[in-house]
Design an enzyme around this catalytic site. Structure first.
Site, PDB file in Angstrom:
ATOM      1  N   ASN A 174      -2.106  21.191 -29.086  1.00 25.59           N
ATOM      2  CA  ASN A 174      -0.748  21.346 -28.649  1.00 25.59           C
ATOM      3  C   ASN A 174       0.259  21.298 -29.779  1.00 25.59           C
ATOM      4  O   ASN A 174       0.386  20.748 -30.565  1.00 25.59           O
ATOM      5  CB  ASN A 174      -0.285  19.978 -27.762  1.00 25.59           C
ATOM      6  CG  ASN A 174       1.136  19.998 -27.658  1.00 25.59           C
ATOM      7  OD1 ASN A 174       1.995  21.008 -27.408  1.00 25.59           O
ATOM      8  ND2 ASN A 174       1.578  18.766 -27.092  1.00 25.59           N
ATOM      9  N   TRP A 175       0.747  22.737 -29.752  1.00 22.39           N
ATOM     10  CA  TRP A 175       1.500  22.987 -30.979  1.00 22.39           C
ATOM     11  C   TRP A 175       2.887  22.629 -30.917  1.00 22.39           C
ATOM     12  O   TRP A 175       3.537  23.044 -31.940  1.00 22.39           O
ATOM     13  CB  TRP A 175       1.327  24.668 -31.238  1.00 22.39           C
ATOM     14  CG  TRP A 175      -0.064  25.218 -31.378  1.00 22.39           C
ATOM     15  CD1 TRP A 175      -1.109  24.311 -31.603  1.00 22.39           C
ATOM     16  CD2 TRP A 175      -0.517  26.492 -31.644  1.00 22.39           C
ATOM     17  NE1 TRP A 175      -2.252  25.382 -31.809  1.00 22.39           N
ATOM     18  CE2 TRP A 175      -1.926  26.592 -31.974  1.00 22.39           C
ATOM     19  CE3 TRP A 175       0.258  27.789 -31.682  1.00 22.39           C
ATOM     20  CZ2 TRP A 175      -2.636  27.574 -32.047  1.00 22.39           C
ATOM     21  CZ3 TRP A 175      -0.478  28.933 -31.872  1.00 22.39           C
ATOM     22  CH2 TRP A 175      -1.844  28.922 -32.209  1.00 22.39           C
ATOM     23  N   LYS A 176       3.234  22.269 -29.693  1.00 22.58           N
ATOM     24  CA  LYS A 176       4.483  21.805 -29.746  1.00 22.58           C
ATOM     25  C   LYS A 176       5.688  22.679 -30.079  1.00 22.58           C
ATOM     26  O   LYS A 176       5.481  24.020 -29.788  1.00 22.58           O
ATOM     27  CB  LYS A 176       4.951  20.357 -30.383  1.00 22.58           C
ATOM     28  CG  LYS A 176       3.808  19.242 -30.046  1.00 22.58           C
ATOM     29  CD  LYS A 176       4.206  18.030 -30.212  1.00 22.58           C
ATOM     30  CE  LYS A 176       2.960  17.042 -30.171  1.00 22.58           C
ATOM     31  NZ  LYS A 176       3.284  15.834 -30.349  1.00 22.58           N
ATOM     32  N   HIS A 228       3.467  15.593 -20.306  1.00 19.80           N
ATOM     33  CA  HIS A 228       3.677  14.957 -21.844  1.00 19.80           C
ATOM     34  C   HIS A 228       4.655  13.825 -22.137  1.00 19.80           C
ATOM     35  O   HIS A 228       5.730  13.949 -21.486  1.00 19.80           O
ATOM     36  CB  HIS A 228       3.758  16.098 -22.716  1.00 19.80           C
ATOM     37  CG  HIS A 228       3.531  15.773 -24.277  1.00 19.80           C
ATOM     38  ND1 HIS A 228       4.130  14.960 -24.913  1.00 19.80           N
ATOM     39  CD2 HIS A 228       2.217  15.888 -24.829  1.00 19.80           C
ATOM     40  CE1 HIS A 228       3.487  14.758 -26.159  1.00 19.80           C
ATOM     41  NE2 HIS A 228       2.519  15.241 -26.222  1.00 19.80           N
ATOM     42  N   SER A 258      -2.866  10.920 -32.466  1.00 16.72           N
ATOM     43  CA  SER A 258      -3.195  10.777 -33.887  1.00 16.72           C
ATOM     44  C   SER A 258      -4.671  11.168 -34.032  1.00 16.72           C
ATOM     45  O   SER A 258      -5.381  10.514 -34.771  1.00 16.72           O
ATOM     46  CB  SER A 258      -2.837   9.692 -34.581  1.00 16.72           C
ATOM     47  OG  SER A 258      -1.230   9.412 -34.527  1.00 16.72           O
ATOM     48  N   GLY A 274       1.638  10.908 -32.617  1.00 19.07           N
ATOM     49  CA  GLY A 274       2.676  11.386 -33.890  1.00 19.07           C
ATOM     50  C   GLY A 274       2.900  10.195 -34.812  1.00 19.07           C
ATOM     51  O   GLY A 274       3.623  10.420 -35.739  1.00 19.07           O
ATOM     52  N   GLU A 304       6.589  13.229 -24.566  1.00 19.48           N
ATOM     53  CA  GLU A 304       7.738  13.895 -24.884  1.00 19.48           C
ATOM     54  C   GLU A 304       8.699  14.447 -24.042  1.00 19.48           C
ATOM     55  O   GLU A 304      10.040  14.166 -24.125  1.00 19.48           O
ATOM     56  CB  GLU A 304       7.641  14.822 -26.204  1.00 19.48           C
ATOM     57  CG  GLU A 304       6.935  14.153 -27.254  1.00 19.48           C
ATOM     58  CD  GLU A 304       6.241  14.931 -28.327  1.00 19.48           C
ATOM     59  OE1 GLU A 304       6.124  16.143 -28.108  1.00 19.48           O
ATOM     60  OE2 GLU A 304       5.395  14.445 -29.187  1.00 19.48           O
ATOM     61  N   GLY A 343      -2.166  17.004 -31.117  1.00 18.83           N
ATOM     62  CA  GLY A 343      -0.817  17.632 -31.673  1.00 18.83           C
ATOM     63  C   GLY A 343      -0.910  17.727 -33.312  1.00 18.83           C
ATOM     64  O   GLY A 343      -1.362  18.776 -33.497  1.00 18.83           O
ATOM     65  N   GLY A 344      -0.480  16.985 -34.188  1.00 14.30           N
ATOM     66  CA  GLY A 344      -0.219  17.478 -35.343  1.00 14.30           C
ATOM     67  C   GLY A 344      -1.284  18.171 -35.912  1.00 14.30           C
ATOM     68  O   GLY A 344      -1.116  19.143 -36.809  1.00 14.30           O
ATOM     69  N   GLU A 384      -2.757   9.219 -23.256  1.00 12.20           N
ATOM     70  CA  GLU A 384      -2.079   9.653 -24.358  1.00 12.20           C
ATOM     71  C   GLU A 384      -1.214   8.286 -24.508  1.00 12.20           C
ATOM     72  O   GLU A 384      -0.067   8.285 -24.178  1.00 12.20           O
ATOM     73  CB  GLU A 384      -1.286  10.722 -24.616  1.00 12.20           C
ATOM     74  CG  GLU A 384      -2.167  12.113 -24.512  1.00 12.20           C
ATOM     75  CD  GLU A 384      -1.287  13.143 -25.267  1.00 12.20           C
ATOM     76  OE1 GLU A 384      -1.879  13.778 -25.925  1.00 12.20           O
ATOM     77  OE2 GLU A 384      -0.232  13.427 -25.022  1.00 12.20           O
TER      78      GLU A 384
HETATM   79  C1  PEP Z   1       0.286  14.977 -28.526  1.00 10.42           C
HETATM   80  O1  PEP Z   1       1.294  15.301 -28.630  1.00 10.42           O
HETATM   81  O2  PEP Z   1      -0.242  15.321 -27.320  1.00 10.42           O
HETATM   82  C2  PEP Z   1      -0.540  14.312 -29.515  1.00 10.42           C
HETATM   83  C3  PEP Z   1      -1.548  13.797 -29.211  1.00 10.42           C
HETATM   84  O3  PEP Z   1       0.116  14.342 -30.919  1.00 10.42           O
HETATM   85  P1  PEP Z   1      -0.347  13.891 -32.061  1.00 10.42           P
HETATM   86  O4  PEP Z   1      -1.908  14.249 -32.133  1.00 10.42           O
HETATM   87  O5  PEP Z   1       0.271  14.304 -33.175  1.00 10.42           O
HETATM   88  O6  PEP Z   1      -0.616  12.294 -32.040  1.00 10.42           O
END
Ligand code: PEP
Length: 250
Positions: free
Chosen positions: A9-11, A94, A212, A172, A96, A233-234, A166
């Site tokens: 997920n490049w957000k 999600h 994470s 994050g 967010e 994500g990151g 999640e």
């Molecule tokens: C996400 O936003 O779906 C996610 C899992 O982010 P991160 O890996 O950065 O925690």
């Protein structure tokens, strides 16, 4: 055997040239085929990244969708538009989006059904906040999110579902659920899916862990029986760490 998936997920990151640079490296270095790999760029890069992954095993995903097919909904993107670009997966619900954009369970349900109606596959995100976990409410919260989001989904549509567990406190933050915490939540989600859609269908729905995930923790997480992959994500923003996750996954 249940499908295994790693999705990035490049957000709200990557211009078109940056997105193309990243996908070209991922494509070039991808070396295993037991996991389905999905990349979810921002809307503005979907067309270009879609062209770059066409003819490769990498699938294209979007990060959000509106539920109507067309009309006066300024700023929104419809499932028709996503399907037209070759999008196969759509992240829905999600945390967010729930938190910053006020998405409710009812809105998420409409999105899930719109994605399914257009023959794409939702990656439905569920998960509790730290406060909810500490209050012992994880199971109640996740049950509620699942039941509301999946209202009206038929057994045959459920075969195209992907769930991402999640925990909000792990997204994050650098804090990851332990493999046992993840397994407990996933096993519980699996039971709920079995109740909703029957064991035959429920047992085949992939449940990804997100929060994470990194190259050095993915093996322990994906080594758990009900963890069928990861939503990243990151660490999906750099080819090296995303490839590291793919290579180290069990
Ligand atoms: C996400 O936003 O779906 C996610 C899992 O982010 P991160 O890996 O950065 O925690």
């Amino acid at each position: 055997m249940r499908e295994r998936i790693i999705a990035g997920n490049w957000k709200m990151n990557k211009t078109v040239p940056e997105a193309l640079e990243l996908i070209e490296t991922i494509k070039y270095e991808l070396s295993r085929d037991d996991y389905k790999i999905v990349v979810c760029p921002p809307f503005t890069a979907l067309y270009s990244v879609g062209g770059a992954v066409s003819g490769t095993p990498i699938a294209l995903g979007a990060q959000n969708v509106f539920w109507e097919d067309r009309g006066a909904f300024t700023g929104e993107i419809s499932p028709v538009m996503l399907a037209d670009l070759g999008v196969e997966f759509v992240i829905v619900g999600h945390s967010e989006r729930r938190r910053y954009f006020g998405e409710t369970d009812e809105m998420i349900n409409r999105k899930v059904r719109a994605v399914l109606a257009h023959k794409m596959r939702p990656i439905l995100c569920v998960g509790e906040t730290l406060e909810q976990r500490e209050a012992g409410k994880t199971i109640d919260v996740v049950t509620h999110q699942l039941r509301e989001a999946l209202k009206g989904v038929s057994e045959s549509e459920a075969k195209r579902l992907v769930i991402a567990y999640e925990p909000v406190w792990a997204i994050g933050t650098g804090r990851t659920a332990t493999p046992l915490q993840a397994q407990a939540a996933h096993a519980f989600i699996r039971e709920e899916l079995n109740l909703m859609f029957g064991k035959e269908v429920g047992d085949q729905i992939p449940i990804l862990y997100g929060g994470s995930v990194k190259p050095d923790n993915v093996a322990d997480l994906t080594g758990m029986p009900d963890v069928d992959g990861a939503l990243v994500g990151g660490a999906s923003l750099k080819a090296e760490s995303f490839i590291g996750i793919i290579e180290n996954a069990q």
